[in-house]
Design an enzyme around this catalytic site. Sequence first.
Site, PDB file in Angstrom:
ATOM      1  CE  LYS A   1      -3.647   2.394   2.561  1.00 57.54           C
ATOM      2  NZ  LYS A   1      -4.706   2.287   3.594  1.00 57.54           N
TER       3      LYS A   1
ATOM      4  CG  HIS B   1      -5.515 -29.306 -37.499  1.00 56.33           C
ATOM      5  ND1 HIS B   1      -5.425 -27.935 -37.400  1.00 56.33           N
ATOM      6  CD2 HIS B   1      -4.968 -29.629 -38.691  1.00 56.33           C
ATOM      7  CE1 HIS B   1      -4.865 -27.451 -38.502  1.00 56.33           C
ATOM      8  NE2 HIS B   1      -4.570 -28.464 -39.295  1.00 56.33           N
TER       9      HIS B   1
END
Length: 530
Positions: A142, A296
Amino acid sequence: MSRSTARIQRAILSVTDKTGLVEFARQLSGLDVELISTGGTAKLLRDSGIAVKDISELTGFPEMLDGRVKTLHPKVHGGILHRRENPAHTAAVAEHGIQPIDMVVVNLYTFEKTAAKSGVALEELIENIDIGGPSMIRSAAKNFHDVAVVTSPADYPAIAEELARLAGALSLETKWRLAQKAFATTAAYDSAIASTLERVATPTPADFRIPPVEESFPQTLRLLFRKTLDLRYGENPHQKAAMYSDGSGVGVANARQLQGKELSYNNIVDLQAAWDLAQEFNVAGFDGPFCAIIKHTNPAGAATGKTLAEAYKRALECDPVSAFGGVIGVNRPVDGEAAEEMHKLFLEVIAAPGFDEAAKARFASKKNLRLVEVKAAPQKWTLKNVSGGMLLQDSDSRTLQDADLKVVTQRGPTPEEIRGLLFAWKVCKHVKSNAIVYAREGQTVGVGAGQMSRVDSAKIGAMKAQMPLRGTVAASDAFFPFPDGVEEIARAGATAIIQPGGSQRDLEVIAAADRLGLAMLFTGVRHFRH
């Protein structure tokens, strides 16, 4: 000097993972940073000859309650949180004798590791919930303008280098990056705690050691992945894409690429399919080399062999045309002999547990070929996006047991047919539905994938075959709704079929097999793959 680039003068160190800590602390000390520490961390530093002040010297209050309370103190959090440019803040900390803390080096109790232990007691889980660590991390993050927060040992070398280069300071960019990582760390930690404890039955005062109650799926699905790779594009050039890791260090997302150009989205999808199929043949009871060639996501060929080179050549025989530009997955490290054979064909990716020096040397001339080392990672779940949400299911890891196999025809399969059927069944699981696989023992012969009707898959699998189909066997990922699929398989020359069974017309299907002289096994297990 601005507040964001002020020299770091005081650091608090309190870590569970002590990897690299001693060297990092020594580097901080060499820059005249005062070190404050707790418990085992302080002992390690002292034993290593590094001067360190106990947290109790800073707070004037002893560590207590078995270490539950040590850093939760105004002299810790005031030292971290006060804004150096705010006169009221600086006056307040001066009034109360609070010294600034400019760096927080913290990593957390190993809650996830504890939760993963078999039969772990709830009391042990609770005691491994870190309180002070996340509080310090959040306070430092923070106040990132003034405080650097370090939550990962992997960051120690770069931070030490920057501190040395900037005379004991860190740039605002570095502090912000560290703060972002810190908030992600506490978020993941809290998520792990919440996900674990929601599966635990309510504890009673008389018995606090109640083990977690296993549920099929969590009530709240919490996922955390970190981006590891920006991809050139997705399935198509107009789609953006990236790859994310779960941080485990295993599996395709954490694989190590040894050579070749960057992986594409489609490469990675095919790589996963190749690796998954190879892992079907990396189980107890099977100790031979196996090779899959994927196009594929479907196997263009798959085979076993006495050597990996032989397995590759047998896989290639199934469909050498489709194999061009394919992705290979193997269950053994690639050796020089296998590399010599693979080198003859244009391939996109080879995924393997490893590559020996002879293999790497042979592939070195193929600069674009990607060589990828993968560590096995059993998958618990599979996920699929749907609009507005997510589908979650157990991974399809069901292995076929002898008790599952049921001979339903008048003729039972021969031992040779059984070996072929079991091989075909393993491969069929990794073919898009509707799936039909023609095979001999240890070698696919024809693959029919992804058709709207099962009889079409049977026809296409036969049409694709480059080797004689007479005497092969066939596997079907789901039941035959009509006898026509069985009739097509028999017409192609196969002599036995393995399938789940369960159709309303099973009796008609079995009668067709008997009429055609086929042996048929039911498994009671379906392997749809959409």
